[in-house]
Write an enzyme that holds these catalytic residues in place. Structure first.
Site, PDB file in Angstrom:
ATOM      1  N   ARG A  98      -7.226  16.230   4.690  1.00  0.00           N
ATOM      2  CA  ARG A  98      -7.225  14.827   5.101  1.00  0.00           C
ATOM      3  C   ARG A  98      -6.509  14.724   6.444  1.00  0.00           C
ATOM      4  O   ARG A  98      -5.384  15.195   6.598  1.00  0.00           O
ATOM      5  CB  ARG A  98      -6.489  13.973   4.073  1.00  0.00           C
ATOM      6  CG  ARG A  98      -6.459  12.502   4.482  1.00  0.00           C
ATOM      7  CD  ARG A  98      -5.325  11.750   3.828  1.00  0.00           C
ATOM      8  NE  ARG A  98      -5.308  10.364   4.282  1.00  0.00           N
ATOM      9  CZ  ARG A  98      -4.233   9.599   4.231  1.00  0.00           C
ATOM     10  NH1 ARG A  98      -3.092  10.073   3.781  1.00  0.00           N
ATOM     11  NH2 ARG A  98      -4.283   8.351   4.653  1.00  0.00           N
ATOM     12  N   ASN A 112      -4.199  -2.033 -10.017  1.00  0.00           N
ATOM     13  CA  ASN A 112      -3.275  -2.317 -11.122  1.00  0.00           C
ATOM     14  C   ASN A 112      -2.606  -3.685 -11.095  1.00  0.00           C
ATOM     15  O   ASN A 112      -2.167  -4.164 -12.135  1.00  0.00           O
ATOM     16  CB  ASN A 112      -2.186  -1.236 -11.170  1.00  0.00           C
ATOM     17  CG  ASN A 112      -2.753   0.133 -11.484  1.00  0.00           C
ATOM     18  OD1 ASN A 112      -3.256   0.357 -12.578  1.00  0.00           O
ATOM     19  ND2 ASN A 112      -2.705   1.044 -10.523  1.00  0.00           N
ATOM     20  N   HIS A 129      -8.217  -1.954   0.207  1.00  0.00           N
ATOM     21  CA  HIS A 129      -7.441  -0.794  -0.238  1.00  0.00           C
ATOM     22  C   HIS A 129      -5.973  -1.199  -0.173  1.00  0.00           C
ATOM     23  O   HIS A 129      -5.406  -1.347   0.916  1.00  0.00           O
ATOM     24  CB  HIS A 129      -7.701   0.424   0.646  1.00  0.00           C
ATOM     25  CG  HIS A 129      -6.863   1.612   0.261  1.00  0.00           C
ATOM     26  ND1 HIS A 129      -7.359   2.672  -0.470  1.00  0.00           N
ATOM     27  CD2 HIS A 129      -5.550   1.887   0.468  1.00  0.00           C
ATOM     28  CE1 HIS A 129      -6.384   3.547  -0.676  1.00  0.00           C
ATOM     29  NE2 HIS A 129      -5.279   3.086  -0.119  1.00  0.00           N
ATOM     30  N   LEU A 130      -5.358  -1.399  -1.332  1.00  0.00           N
ATOM     31  CA  LEU A 130      -3.991  -1.910  -1.392  1.00  0.00           C
ATOM     32  C   LEU A 130      -3.087  -0.901  -2.085  1.00  0.00           C
ATOM     33  O   LEU A 130      -3.201  -0.661  -3.288  1.00  0.00           O
ATOM     34  CB  LEU A 130      -3.958  -3.242  -2.161  1.00  0.00           C
ATOM     35  CG  LEU A 130      -4.971  -4.315  -1.710  1.00  0.00           C
ATOM     36  CD1 LEU A 130      -4.917  -5.514  -2.642  1.00  0.00           C
ATOM     37  CD2 LEU A 130      -4.710  -4.727  -0.273  1.00  0.00           C
ATOM     38  N   ASN A 180      -3.544  17.242   1.519  1.00  0.00           N
ATOM     39  CA  ASN A 180      -3.189  15.999   2.206  1.00  0.00           C
ATOM     40  C   ASN A 180      -1.719  16.113   2.596  1.00  0.00           C
ATOM     41  O   ASN A 180      -0.831  15.852   1.787  1.00  0.00           O
ATOM     42  CB  ASN A 180      -3.431  14.803   1.281  1.00  0.00           C
ATOM     43  CG  ASN A 180      -3.063  13.478   1.921  1.00  0.00           C
ATOM     44  OD1 ASN A 180      -2.554  13.434   3.035  1.00  0.00           O
ATOM     45  ND2 ASN A 180      -3.295  12.393   1.206  1.00  0.00           N
ATOM     46  N   GLU A 193     -10.315   9.573  -3.070  1.00  0.00           N
ATOM     47  CA  GLU A 193     -10.425  10.153  -1.733  1.00  0.00           C
ATOM     48  C   GLU A 193     -10.555  11.670  -1.794  1.00  0.00           C
ATOM     49  O   GLU A 193     -11.257  12.276  -0.985  1.00  0.00           O
ATOM     50  CB  GLU A 193      -9.204   9.754  -0.901  1.00  0.00           C
ATOM     51  CG  GLU A 193      -9.135   8.262  -0.614  1.00  0.00           C
ATOM     52  CD  GLU A 193      -7.765   7.817  -0.143  1.00  0.00           C
ATOM     53  OE1 GLU A 193      -7.594   7.673   1.070  1.00  0.00           O
ATOM     54  OE2 GLU A 193      -6.877   7.607  -0.986  1.00  0.00           O
ATOM     55  N   CYS A 247       5.658  -3.234  -5.450  1.00  0.00           N
ATOM     56  CA  CYS A 247       4.923  -4.440  -5.847  1.00  0.00           C
ATOM     57  C   CYS A 247       5.143  -4.784  -7.321  1.00  0.00           C
ATOM     58  O   CYS A 247       5.037  -5.947  -7.716  1.00  0.00           O
ATOM     59  CB  CYS A 247       3.434  -4.252  -5.566  1.00  0.00           C
ATOM     60  SG  CYS A 247       2.459  -5.760  -5.771  1.00  0.00           S
ATOM     61  N   ASP A 302      -9.604   9.875   8.356  1.00  0.00           N
ATOM     62  CA  ASP A 302      -9.436   8.494   7.875  1.00  0.00           C
ATOM     63  C   ASP A 302     -10.121   7.483   8.785  1.00  0.00           C
ATOM     64  O   ASP A 302     -10.503   6.404   8.352  1.00  0.00           O
ATOM     65  CB  ASP A 302      -7.939   8.138   7.849  1.00  0.00           C
ATOM     66  CG  ASP A 302      -7.333   8.298   6.469  1.00  0.00           C
ATOM     67  OD1 ASP A 302      -7.896   9.059   5.666  1.00  0.00           O
ATOM     68  OD2 ASP A 302      -6.301   7.664   6.203  1.00  0.00           O
ATOM     69  N   GLY A 344      -4.223  -2.477  -5.656  1.00  0.00           N
ATOM     70  CA  GLY A 344      -5.534  -3.080  -5.894  1.00  0.00           C
ATOM     71  C   GLY A 344      -6.086  -2.788  -7.278  1.00  0.00           C
ATOM     72  O   GLY A 344      -6.740  -3.638  -7.896  1.00  0.00           O
TER      73      GLY A 344
END
Length: 400
Positions: A91, A337, A210-211, A10, A387, A286, A150, A335
């Site tokens: 990817r 955690n 998907h955050l 990736n 993924e 976050c 993707d 998302g």
């Protein structure tokens, strides 16, 4: 050890994530990250045989040096891993309209990836470098390189979802439309949800969130994507780490005309200086926003805007479910955690029958998933994404 091992690459603009995965049982033999490319502190870290390792790559190192290190330093310690490799999965962020599924990399596929560079100017050129370096490093696998896009999962969107209300010729002649991203993740967690809910995939109606530093929401009806929040590029939609998501396009004209900003500065503002970073004026992380929600105005402001936008998307996508919504799903670093994000967002969606169990919600983190809703209410599932496994499975399936 299986002879079904796949090297998953990736390549980002300044980093390279890599893994070696058994495509049949999902076992991971190697995983790592090379980062800070083209900087003095370029480095690589990896996990193998239960141990964690790291090394300097040398000032200015990039994809070529990282792959050389993987082949000549890491894999030379474990030659049986190299010997068992049967394919390489890449990817690819943007496949345009051309690719509706993963594909073995040929000259035609390479051209398709190049054609989509204008829509993913940071990512697709890096993917092309990764492919080129992989072909050099593993010449015996030249016809076993697979591109996993993707955008592919979102190619089932109907015209009313993917068209912008712009002159139609911009779509016909210039392919300007909604494409969507994180498709591999949305695909994976929807399939996992079907197992949890004991439903056939083709009967599954879910909304997947998907955050991570980037974020997107996807409406999945009868197992297929019917809408998604990211657009032509990954800038549209949710509030993200440093990206603004949805704004009035006229903001751009105002920044240019009234504030004298040039196009490059506006691009940087919207992609690198907005989102949580812009709202807090401190950080894009976050965790800071969660930890300081009760005590700092900047954190509360950022969290409230973030959850308002997320709830609005989930609510609007419920209208596409034809009267039946099986679950909402949270995945990605935030998302999986950020219990506060999940609880505050779902609290706004009582009309849809969501009611979060506080203790279950707090317990679902650090790789532990499950249903965080109270018994007898609509399921809200936390499902860790994988993924890399999807990429490995697709690469093996197409080349076996």
């Amino acid at each position: 050890m299986s002879s079904k091992l796949v090297l998953v690459l990736n390549c980002g603009s300044s980093s390279l994530k890599f893994a070696i995965i058994d495509a049949i049982n999902g076992e991971e033999y190697l995983s790592g990250l090379a980062e800070c490319f083209n900087l003095p502190e370029a480095r690589i870290k990896w996990k193998m045989d239960g141990g964690k390792h790291d090394a300097e790559l040398g000032a200015g190192a990039a994809h070529s040096e990282a792959l050389n290190f993987i082949v000549n330093t890491i894999l030379s310690q474990k030659p049986e891993l190299s010997a068992q490799l049967v394919a390489i999965g890449h990817r690819i962020v943007h496949g345009g309209e051309k690719f509706t599924q993963s594909a073995i990399i040929t000259d035609d596929v390479l051209q398709g990836i190049k054609d989509s560079v204008p829509f993913a100017p940071l990512h697709n050129p890096a993917h092309l470098i990764g492919i080129e370096e992989a072909l050099k490093s593993f010449p015996h696998l030249a016809d076993k390189n697979v591109a996993v896009f993707d955008t592919a999962f979102h190619q089932t969107m109907p015209e009313e979802s993917y068209l912008y209300a712009l002159p139609y010729k911009l779509y016909k002649e210039n392919h300007i439309r909604r494409y969507g991203f994180h498709g591999t993740s949305h695909y994976f967690v929807s399939r996992e949800a079907a197992k949890v809910l004991n439903k056939p995939v083709e009967e599954l109606n879910v909304i997947t969130c998907h955050l991570g530093n980037g974020g997107s929401v996807t409406a999945i009806r009868n197992g297929e994507c019917v809408d998604t929040s990211m657009g032509l590029t990954p800038l549209e939609g949710l509030v993200m780490g440093t990206r603004c998501g949805d704004i009035d396009p006229a903001v751009i004209f105002h920044l240019h005309d009234a504030l004298g900003m040039d196009v490059a500065s506006i691009n940087k503002l919207l992609t690198k200086e907005s989102g949580l970073q812009g709202l807090t004026e401190v950080t894009s992380d976050c965790r800071y926003v969660e930890d300081n929600y009760e005590t700092k105005a900047d954190a509360k402001r950022a969290m409230d805007v973030y959850c308002h936008r997320l709830a609005k998307y989930i609510g609007s996508y419920s209208a596409l479910m034809e009267g039946r919504l099986d679950a909402v799903i949270f995945t990605g670093g935030i998302g999986e955690n950020a219990a506060m994000v999940r609880e505050l967002s779902l609290k706004k969606l009582g009309l849809l029958g969501f009611d979060v169990d506080h203790e279950r919600n707090l317990a679902a983190r650090f790789g532990k998933g499950g249903n965080i809703a109270k018994d007898g209410t609509r399921p809200a599932l936390v499902i860790p994404t994988n993924e890399e496994l999807v990429i490995a499975e697709d690469a093996y399936r197409l080349t076996a």
